[in-house]
Design a protein around this motif. Structure first.
Motif, PDB file in Angstrom:
ATOM      1  N   ASP A   3       0.853  -1.277   0.095  1.00  0.00           N
ATOM      2  CA  ASP A   3      -0.076  -0.122  -0.112  1.00  0.00           C
ATOM      3  C   ASP A   3       0.922   1.339  -0.187  1.00  0.00           C
ATOM      4  O   ASP A   3       1.872   1.370   0.740  1.00  0.00           O
ATOM      5  N   LYS A   4       0.584   2.197  -0.862  1.00  0.00           N
ATOM      6  CA  LYS A   4       1.063   3.440  -0.694  1.00  0.00           C
ATOM      7  C   LYS A   4       0.576   4.511   0.229  1.00  0.00           C
ATOM      8  O   LYS A   4      -0.826   4.410   0.418  1.00  0.00           O
ATOM      9  N   ARG A  66      -3.485   4.299  -0.379  1.00  0.00           N
ATOM     10  CA  ARG A  66      -4.486   3.673   0.554  1.00  0.00           C
ATOM     11  C   ARG A  66      -4.633   4.855   1.843  1.00  0.00           C
ATOM     12  O   ARG A  66      -5.709   4.795   2.200  1.00  0.00           O
ATOM     13  N   LEU A  67      -3.675   5.431   2.179  1.00  0.00           N
ATOM     14  CA  LEU A  67      -3.785   6.216   3.522  1.00  0.00           C
ATOM     15  C   LEU A  67      -3.068   7.698   2.899  1.00  0.00           C
ATOM     16  O   LEU A  67      -2.276   7.542   2.349  1.00  0.00           O
ATOM     17  N   ASN A  90     -11.339   7.320  -2.106  1.00  0.00           N
ATOM     18  CA  ASN A  90     -10.569   6.199  -1.989  1.00  0.00           C
ATOM     19  C   ASN A  90      -9.646   5.969  -1.213  1.00  0.00           C
ATOM     20  O   ASN A  90      -9.280   4.816  -0.719  1.00  0.00           O
ATOM     21  N   ALA A  91      -9.086   7.102  -0.543  1.00  0.00           N
ATOM     22  CA  ALA A  91      -8.049   6.814   0.534  1.00  0.00           C
ATOM     23  C   ALA A  91      -8.877   7.180   1.914  1.00  0.00           C
ATOM     24  O   ALA A  91      -9.834   7.879   1.791  1.00  0.00           O
ATOM     25  N   THR A  92      -8.135   6.500   2.776  1.00  0.00           N
ATOM     26  CA  THR A  92      -8.535   6.976   4.283  1.00  0.00           C
ATOM     27  C   THR A  92      -7.616   7.903   4.574  1.00  0.00           C
ATOM     28  O   THR A  92      -6.288   7.713   4.554  1.00  0.00           O
ATOM     29  N   THR A 143      -9.119  -1.631   6.780  1.00  0.00           N
ATOM     30  CA  THR A 143      -8.362  -0.479   6.818  1.00  0.00           C
ATOM     31  C   THR A 143      -7.982  -0.004   8.304  1.00  0.00           C
ATOM     32  O   THR A 143      -6.918   0.448   8.610  1.00  0.00           O
TER      33      THR A 143
END
Length: 271
Positions: A3-4, A66-67, A90-92, A143
């Motif tokens: 994950d990025k 992802r974050l 889409n990102a948290t 997540t």
């Protein structure tokens, strides 16, 4: 492919968390993008092998993190956050900024944005922190668990289901290290007043607080029971505790201090 993650702000807290993620192998340096305008802080982050950018515009337009972890001061949040709206929902988004409610993030990023608030404390800088989270309803269980594992590289992690409790969290663990530091100061000064050289008094106070905390954390006994084990009837400890515990002096003082911090946290959250 890992994950990025985008880390916005790489001051002391952001940098400490970043070090923990990389040292634990939770994240690979190549998958972390740091956005930090300060040149000295950029250099420090770059030395860890991560991608470093001076501003949001420098990020690859195709980047899909992802974050997005927000580690900037609360007073600049309104200026900084809008640039990251393109990554929602889409990102948290994970924020370690004190006092800012989820509603503000949702207002800027959109009501569908997954948001996690985190209140860390300064011992997180050495991996001994207490980090407490609150999430909105858009965060997936997967997540949430991933974020918890990341945060655990900086210390213990707990969560609350009621956002209003974050003010109490701030008052107990967020501000709490300062209470302990002041106790060390007071115990040191008391030692000097009792005749000890200041250097010796400081060592005794520091090591005693550190050792007692470690013992309390590792023991199966409650702090109350540990206190009783140290206290011989009519002994020196009993004499001291008669002062601290008489009429619940210390309990009342600590309760008053925590309530003052909680009330101020509520005020700050209202802007």
């Amino acid at each position: 492919m890992q994950d990025k993650v985008i880390l916005v702000g790489c001051g002391n807290m952001g940098f400490a968390m970043l070090q923990g993620w990389l040292a634990s192998a939770m994240l690979k340096a190549d998958n972390v993008h740091v956005v930090e305008p300060n040149a000295a802080l950029q250099d420090r982050a770059a030395a860890l092998g991560v991608h470093v950018h001076a501003d949001t515009e420098a990020l690859d337009a195709a980047l899909a993190p992802r974050l997005v972890i927000i580690a900037v001061k609360p007073q600049v949040m309104n200026a900084v956050l809008p640039a990251y709206k393109r990554f929602a929902p889409n990102a948290t988004f994970v924020s370690v900024a004190a006092g800012i409610p989820v509603a503000l993030y949702e207002k800027i990023l959109g009501e569908n944005a997954p948001i996690i608030r985190c209140m860390p404390n300064t011992p997180a800088a050495i991996g001994k922190g207490m980090l407490v989270t609150y999430k909105n309803g858009n965060v997936s269980g997967e997540t949430e668990a991933f974020v918890a594992r990341l945060l655990e590289t900086s210390g213990k992690v707990a969560s609350v289901d009621d956002e209003a409790l974050m003010d109490a969290v701030t008052a107990v663990s967020g501000s709490g290290p300062a209470y302990v530091f002041h106790f060390i100061e007071a115990l040191t000064d008391a030692g000097v007043s009792a005749g000890l050289p200041r250097e010796t008094a400081a060592l005794l106070a520091m090591q005693t607080v550190m050792g007692a905390g470690a013992l309390a954390a590792q023991s199966s006994e409650t702090p109350a029971r540990l206190r009783e084990q140290v206290t011989s009837p009519n002994g020196t400890t009993a004499a001291a505790l008669a002062v601290l515990m008489g009429e619940d002096r210390l309990k009342k003082l600590v309760a008053e201090a925590v309530e003052a911090a909680r009330a101020r946290s509520v005020e700050l959250g209202r802007g």
